[in-house]
Design a protein around this motif. Structure first.
Motif, PDB file in Angstrom:
ATOM      1  N   GLN A 164      -4.136  -7.605   1.462  1.00 30.08           N
ATOM      2  CA  GLN A 164      -3.769  -6.598   0.468  1.00 30.08           C
ATOM      3  C   GLN A 164      -4.800  -6.590  -0.649  1.00 30.08           C
ATOM      4  N   GLN A 218       8.784  -6.602  -5.338  1.00 32.61           N
ATOM      5  CA  GLN A 218       9.475  -7.798  -5.818  1.00 32.61           C
ATOM      6  C   GLN A 218       9.233  -7.957  -7.309  1.00 32.61           C
ATOM      7  N   LEU A 253      13.435  -9.146  -2.471  1.00 31.20           N
ATOM      8  CA  LEU A 253      12.530  -8.124  -1.946  1.00 31.20           C
ATOM      9  C   LEU A 253      13.266  -6.793  -1.811  1.00 31.20           C
ATOM     10  N   LEU A 259       4.490  -6.108  -1.916  1.00 27.88           N
ATOM     11  CA  LEU A 259       4.201  -6.883  -0.716  1.00 27.88           C
ATOM     12  C   LEU A 259       4.166  -5.987   0.511  1.00 27.88           C
ATOM     13  N   PHE A 275       3.498 -11.487   6.197  1.00 24.43           N
ATOM     14  CA  PHE A 275       3.293 -10.897   4.881  1.00 24.43           C
ATOM     15  C   PHE A 275       1.888 -11.147   4.352  1.00 24.43           C
ATOM     16  N   GLY A 276       1.409 -10.201   3.549  1.00 18.79           N
ATOM     17  CA  GLY A 276       0.221 -10.415   2.757  1.00 18.79           C
ATOM     18  C   GLY A 276       0.581 -11.164   1.488  1.00 18.79           C
ATOM     19  N   GLN A 277      -0.424 -11.421   0.669  1.00 23.43           N
ATOM     20  CA  GLN A 277      -0.210 -12.174  -0.562  1.00 23.43           C
ATOM     21  C   GLN A 277       0.331 -11.289  -1.685  1.00 23.43           C
ATOM     22  N   GLY A 278       0.290 -10.003  -1.489  1.00 22.68           N
ATOM     23  CA  GLY A 278       0.846  -9.102  -2.484  1.00 22.68           C
ATOM     24  C   GLY A 278      -0.171  -8.600  -3.493  1.00 22.68           C
ATOM     25  N   TYR A 281      12.759 -16.935   5.696  1.00 22.74           N
ATOM     26  CA  TYR A 281      11.427 -16.968   5.113  1.00 22.74           C
ATOM     27  C   TYR A 281      11.424 -17.905   3.913  1.00 22.74           C
ATOM     28  N   GLN A 288       9.236 -18.603   0.369  1.00 27.71           N
ATOM     29  CA  GLN A 288       8.242 -18.019  -0.524  1.00 27.71           C
ATOM     30  C   GLN A 288       7.935 -18.983  -1.653  1.00 27.71           C
ATOM     31  N   LYS A 291       2.883 -16.496  -3.781  1.00 30.04           N
ATOM     32  CA  LYS A 291       2.513 -16.210  -2.399  1.00 30.04           C
ATOM     33  C   LYS A 291       3.498 -15.257  -1.755  1.00 30.04           C
ATOM     34  N   GLY A 292       3.091 -14.685  -0.640  1.00 32.46           N
ATOM     35  CA  GLY A 292       4.007 -13.864   0.126  1.00 32.46           C
ATOM     36  C   GLY A 292       4.952 -14.730   0.938  1.00 32.46           C
ATOM     37  N   PRO A 293       6.072 -14.178   1.382  1.00 31.19           N
ATOM     38  CA  PRO A 293       7.011 -14.949   2.212  1.00 31.19           C
ATOM     39  C   PRO A 293       6.365 -15.410   3.511  1.00 31.19           C
TER      40      PRO A 293
END
Lengths: 114, 112
Positions: A6, A37, A43, A91, A105-108, B36, B38, B42-44
């Motif tokens: 991302q 988020q 989420l 995200l 998932f990406g790091q956002g 998940y 988290q 960071k992302g989940p």
């Protein structure tokens, strides 16, 4: 790369400006999700793309939010006329699709509207 | 609407103890569930999953239990370590639409 990417990782923008957030999913993944988020919260689903099907936009909070997925790969989430309440981490996740596949998932992108 | 929710927003445990994180879901059409983890900033990250035709699945130090009768999902972490401190989310995919829906999250704090 091997994972979901991302960009940008952080974005500070002035209230009223438009922003674009980018998501590069894992190659070959047909499903792509966007979530929002807020700090210390869960989420919030925004939008879901699956292959060539029409996206599920039911989570978009207002018509200022839109997303595209070009060529079944890269996705862009656009927020027009940003407001302070839009500040959050956005995200992106992708998966192979189907009913029992893990989403990665990406790091956002941390968006701050000042 | 139907949703996935959690009983406890914060769980504090002593290092070495076992942790149990709970999740209640209401969509009876869901047939795949995921936990998940988290960590801050960071992302989940995927921990473990379970299909609706199972009631238990074990991983490394983690076990997921599914009780379809009462629509309850739990994550058990054995010998909890400081590195387990994070927010844990349960998520579900329904057999219609294949969309991933998340619960509200539980923050696990491990005391040394």
């Amino acid at each position: 790369g091997a994972g979901v990417s991302q960009s940008p990782s952080n974005k500070v923008t002035e209230k009223g400006k438009d922003v674009e957030l980018r998501c590069d999913p894992i190659s070959g993944h047909t499903a792509l999700y966007w979530y929002r988020q807020s700090l210390g919260q869960g989420l919030e689903f925004l939008i879901y793309f699956q292959g060539n099907s029409a996206p599920d936009k039911s989570g978009l909070p207002s018509d200022r939010f839109s997303a595209e997925r070009t060529g079944g790969s890269v996705s862009t989430l656009t927020i027009q006329r940003t407001q302070q309440e839009d500040s959050a981490v956005y995200l992106c996740a992708s998966s192979l699709g189907g009913g029992d596949t893990e989403a990665f998932f990406g790091q956002g992108t941390r968006l701050t509207v000042v | 609407g139907e949703s996935v929710g959690l009983h406890l927003p914060t769980l504090s445990v002593q290092e070495g103890d076992n942790s149990i994180i709970n999740c209640a879901y209401s969509n009876s059409a869901s047939d795949y569930f995921i936990w998940y983890k988290q960590e801050s900033g960071k992302g989940p990250q995927f921990i473990i999953d379970i299909r609706s035709n199972m009631d238990k699945r074990q991983g490394q130090r983690v076990t997921v239990l599914l009780n379809k009768t009462v629509k309850h999902l739990s994550l058990q972490i054995a010998a909890t370590q400081p590195g387990d401190s994070a927010v844990y989310f349960c998520a579900e995919i329904s057999n219609a639409g294949n969309m991933l829906t998340f619960g509200g999250g539980t923050r696990l704090m491990v005391k040394p």
